[in-house]
Design a protein around this motif. Sequence first.
Motif, PDB file in Angstrom:
ATOM      1  N   SER A   1      28.858 123.558 -24.321  1.00 51.29           N
ATOM      2  CA  SER A   1      28.193 124.686 -23.664  1.00 51.29           C
ATOM      3  C   SER A   1      27.829 125.740 -24.694  1.00 51.29           C
ATOM      4  N   GLY A   2      27.153 126.787 -24.219  1.00 51.35           N
ATOM      5  CA  GLY A   2      26.803 127.901 -25.079  1.00 51.35           C
ATOM      6  C   GLY A   2      28.034 128.636 -25.572  1.00 51.35           C
ATOM      7  N   LYS A   3      27.874 129.336 -26.665  1.00 54.26           N
ATOM      8  CA  LYS A   3      29.007 130.006 -27.302  1.00 54.26           C
ATOM      9  C   LYS A   3      29.370 131.312 -26.615  1.00 54.26           C
ATOM     10  N   GLU A   4      28.373 132.047 -26.170  1.00 55.92           N
ATOM     11  CA  GLU A   4      28.607 133.381 -25.655  1.00 55.92           C
ATOM     12  C   GLU A   4      28.472 133.425 -24.140  1.00 55.92           C
ATOM     13  N   THR A   5      29.021 134.492 -23.557  1.00 62.86           N
ATOM     14  CA  THR A   5      28.865 134.728 -22.122  1.00 62.86           C
ATOM     15  C   THR A   5      27.398 134.992 -21.818  1.00 62.86           C
ATOM     16  N   GLY A   6      26.920 134.382 -20.732  1.00 60.93           N
ATOM     17  CA  GLY A   6      25.520 134.554 -20.379  1.00 60.93           C
ATOM     18  C   GLY A   6      25.287 134.394 -18.903  1.00 60.93           C
ATOM     19  N   ASP A   7      24.033 134.153 -18.529  1.00 51.08           N
ATOM     20  CA  ASP A   7      23.666 134.151 -17.119  1.00 51.08           C
ATOM     21  C   ASP A   7      23.418 132.741 -16.578  1.00 51.08           C
ATOM     22  N   SER A   8      23.896 131.706 -17.260  1.00 45.97           N
ATOM     23  CA  SER A   8      23.752 130.365 -16.706  1.00 45.97           C
ATOM     24  C   SER A   8      24.726 130.204 -15.549  1.00 45.97           C
ATOM     25  N   ALA A   9      24.588 129.115 -14.808  1.00 50.21           N
ATOM     26  CA  ALA A   9      25.441 128.885 -13.637  1.00 50.21           C
ATOM     27  C   ALA A   9      26.905 128.790 -14.008  1.00 50.21           C
TER      28      ALA A   9
ATOM     29  N   LYS B   1      21.259 116.648 -31.586  1.00 51.86           N
ATOM     30  CA  LYS B   1      22.237 116.933 -32.637  1.00 51.86           C
ATOM     31  C   LYS B   1      23.621 116.419 -32.259  1.00 51.86           C
ATOM     32  N   ILE B   2      24.014 116.646 -31.003  1.00 50.05           N
ATOM     33  CA  ILE B   2      25.337 116.202 -30.548  1.00 50.05           C
ATOM     34  C   ILE B   2      25.391 114.679 -30.506  1.00 50.05           C
ATOM     35  N   ALA B   3      24.302 114.052 -30.061  1.00 47.65           N
ATOM     36  CA  ALA B   3      24.267 112.590 -29.963  1.00 47.65           C
ATOM     37  C   ALA B   3      24.429 111.929 -31.325  1.00 47.65           C
ATOM     38  N   ASN B   4      24.052 112.624 -32.397  1.00 41.43           N
ATOM     39  CA  ASN B   4      24.123 112.052 -33.748  1.00 41.43           C
ATOM     40  C   ASN B   4      25.462 112.297 -34.440  1.00 41.43           C
ATOM     41  N   VAL B   5      26.361 113.011 -33.785  1.00 43.00           N
ATOM     42  CA  VAL B   5      27.678 113.236 -34.381  1.00 43.00           C
ATOM     43  C   VAL B   5      28.483 111.941 -34.321  1.00 43.00           C
ATOM     44  N   SER B   6      29.208 111.642 -35.378  1.00 42.03           N
ATOM     45  CA  SER B   6      30.016 110.420 -35.435  1.00 42.03           C
ATOM     46  C   SER B   6      31.030 110.382 -34.295  1.00 42.03           C
ATOM     47  N   GLY B   7      31.073 109.260 -33.608  1.00 44.97           N
ATOM     48  CA  GLY B   7      32.021 109.088 -32.510  1.00 44.97           C
ATOM     49  C   GLY B   7      31.420 109.303 -31.143  1.00 44.97           C
ATOM     50  N   VAL B   8      30.223 109.898 -31.063  1.00 44.70           N
ATOM     51  CA  VAL B   8      29.574 110.162 -29.780  1.00 44.70           C
ATOM     52  C   VAL B   8      28.803 108.926 -29.335  1.00 44.70           C
ATOM     53  N   ASP B   9      29.050 108.489 -28.124  1.00 47.09           N
ATOM     54  CA  ASP B   9      28.347 107.332 -27.566  1.00 47.09           C
ATOM     55  C   ASP B   9      27.095 107.780 -26.815  1.00 47.09           C
ATOM     56  N   GLU B  10      27.282 108.750 -25.901  1.00 42.74           N
ATOM     57  CA  GLU B  10      26.162 109.246 -25.109  1.00 42.74           C
ATOM     58  C   GLU B  10      26.246 110.771 -25.004  1.00 42.74           C
ATOM     59  N   ALA B  11      25.071 111.405 -24.914  1.00 42.63           N
ATOM     60  CA  ALA B  11      25.001 112.843 -24.702  1.00 42.63           C
ATOM     61  C   ALA B  11      23.820 113.116 -23.782  1.00 42.63           C
ATOM     62  N   PHE B  12      24.105 113.677 -22.616  1.00 40.53           N
ATOM     63  CA  PHE B  12      23.052 113.961 -21.646  1.00 40.53           C
ATOM     64  C   PHE B  12      23.098 115.441 -21.262  1.00 40.53           C
ATOM     65  N   PRO B  13      21.954 116.121 -21.368  1.00 37.32           N
ATOM     66  CA  PRO B  13      21.916 117.538 -21.001  1.00 37.32           C
ATOM     67  C   PRO B  13      21.828 117.719 -19.489  1.00 37.32           C
ATOM     68  N   ILE B  14      22.323 118.840 -19.001  1.00 41.37           N
ATOM     69  CA  ILE B  14      22.131 119.222 -17.609  1.00 41.37           C
ATOM     70  C   ILE B  14      21.625 120.658 -17.588  1.00 41.37           C
TER      71      ILE B  14
ATOM     72  N   ASP C   1      32.924 120.833 -33.249  1.00 42.97           N
ATOM     73  CA  ASP C   1      33.235 122.246 -33.498  1.00 42.97           C
ATOM     74  C   ASP C   1      33.135 122.600 -34.985  1.00 42.97           C
ATOM     75  N   SER C   2      33.613 121.680 -35.810  1.00 44.46           N
ATOM     76  CA  SER C   2      33.595 121.956 -37.251  1.00 44.46           C
ATOM     77  C   SER C   2      32.172 122.027 -37.791  1.00 44.46           C
ATOM     78  N   GLN C   3      31.252 121.267 -37.167  1.00 40.96           N
ATOM     79  CA  GLN C   3      29.869 121.273 -37.636  1.00 40.96           C
ATOM     80  C   GLN C   3      29.030 122.383 -37.012  1.00 40.96           C
ATOM     81  N   TYR C   4      29.254 122.607 -35.708  1.00 43.68           N
ATOM     82  CA  TYR C   4      28.358 123.506 -34.979  1.00 43.68           C
ATOM     83  C   TYR C   4      29.093 124.613 -34.228  1.00 43.68           C
ATOM     84  N   GLY C   5      30.342 124.824 -34.570  1.00 38.47           N
ATOM     85  CA  GLY C   5      31.166 125.773 -33.815  1.00 38.47           C
ATOM     86  C   GLY C   5      30.670 127.205 -33.793  1.00 38.47           C
ATOM     87  N   ASP C   6      29.802 127.560 -34.727  1.00 39.82           N
ATOM     88  CA  ASP C   6      29.275 128.929 -34.738  1.00 39.82           C
ATOM     89  C   ASP C   6      28.257 129.162 -33.630  1.00 39.82           C
ATOM     90  N   ASN C   7      27.702 128.072 -33.091  1.00 36.54           N
ATOM     91  CA  ASN C   7      26.623 128.202 -32.116  1.00 36.54           C
ATOM     92  C   ASN C   7      26.974 127.682 -30.727  1.00 36.54           C
TER      93      ASN C   7
END
Length: 369
Positions: free
Chosen positions: A60-68, A81-94, A217-223
């Motif tokens: 999910s997003g890093k900061e508090t926001g107005d999503s559901a 980007k998430i789908a290409n991380v080692s160990g990830v089989d599937e990644a589907f957005p909602i 988290d180690s790769q993209y934890g800032d965002n």
Amino acid sequence: MSFLKFILKNPFRRKNSAILAIVGIAIGIIVIVALGGITEGLVNTFEDTIHAGGADFTVSGKETGDSAYGTNTISSNWTEKIANVSGVDEAFPIYVVLTSVGDDYMNTLIGIDPNGTALADISMKEGRIFEDNSSEAILGEIYAEDNNYSVGDTIDIDREEFKIVGIYETGDQNMAGGVFTSISKVGDLMDDEDSISNIYVKVNKGEDPQTVADRIDSQYGDNITTVTSVMEMTQMADMLNMLQASTWAISLLAIVVGGLGIINTMLMSVFERTREIGVLKAVGWSNRKILTMIVGESLVITIVSAIIGSLIGFAACTILGPQMGIEPLFTPKIFIQAFAIAIVVGIIGGIYPALKAVRLPPTEALRYE
């Protein structure tokens, strides 16, 4: 009259004082039970959402926001980007939004790739899955039953007509009353094709989900944030802590007021029954028995308060919660906590008046008019 009946009857000889003390304690109990049920319901709802379906965890997003989900939306390119991380089989957005659906001014509309519905913990009860980027939708069985929709009907979503091609069932109560359609279609409706709410992630067989989540988290934890438990969502933890702190602050205030009411009630009882207590001592009642009687009467008042407060708190939450979009969850712990507090207040509130009673010299008490 038996000793127990004597204790049960005595507190209500002074009805006005007893009622005021009961009301004071009951208010605190109502707050404890009602907010306890709401807090447990929120935790349960978010746990259901985060651990949805076959997904091992959610991004999910890093900061508090107005999503559901209370976080900020993120760019759709994060899915790749998430789908290409080692160990990830599937990644589907909602993409989850609150919008007008049918006759409802606001309802949950969930956009997802048709191939990712397995990760959303839904299975088709009737009909089929919607096609990608089409004006087709599937309805939760609860929503369909409540609104008399069937496969083949049409439904207006954000002023656009959709064909109902399926009815789904789910173990996630948060989604049972919702509507699914293509994520690209939700982007069109919201005029925001590049945003998503969350990403469902499934790891490769044999991989540890927490290890993969830590890797992301180690790769993209800032965002972004990987969520494997609802309590890892900082904004949820803060909200729940604030709610719990408010519960205790309000209930503590009410209980202090109620406790003072108990002490006052029992002191007045001792004062008004000075001669009666002297008689009891004269006929052989021990100080211990007098103390037990006074504390027992105090406990009767607080236990009655706990019963009334628990019933009102439960009823109020059950009736009003769903109208506010909250499904309260009541656990034995909530009621045990409420009764434990009532008992402690009863004992503390009765000890001082009881000590005053046992210190009364029988001869002086008998002379009291």
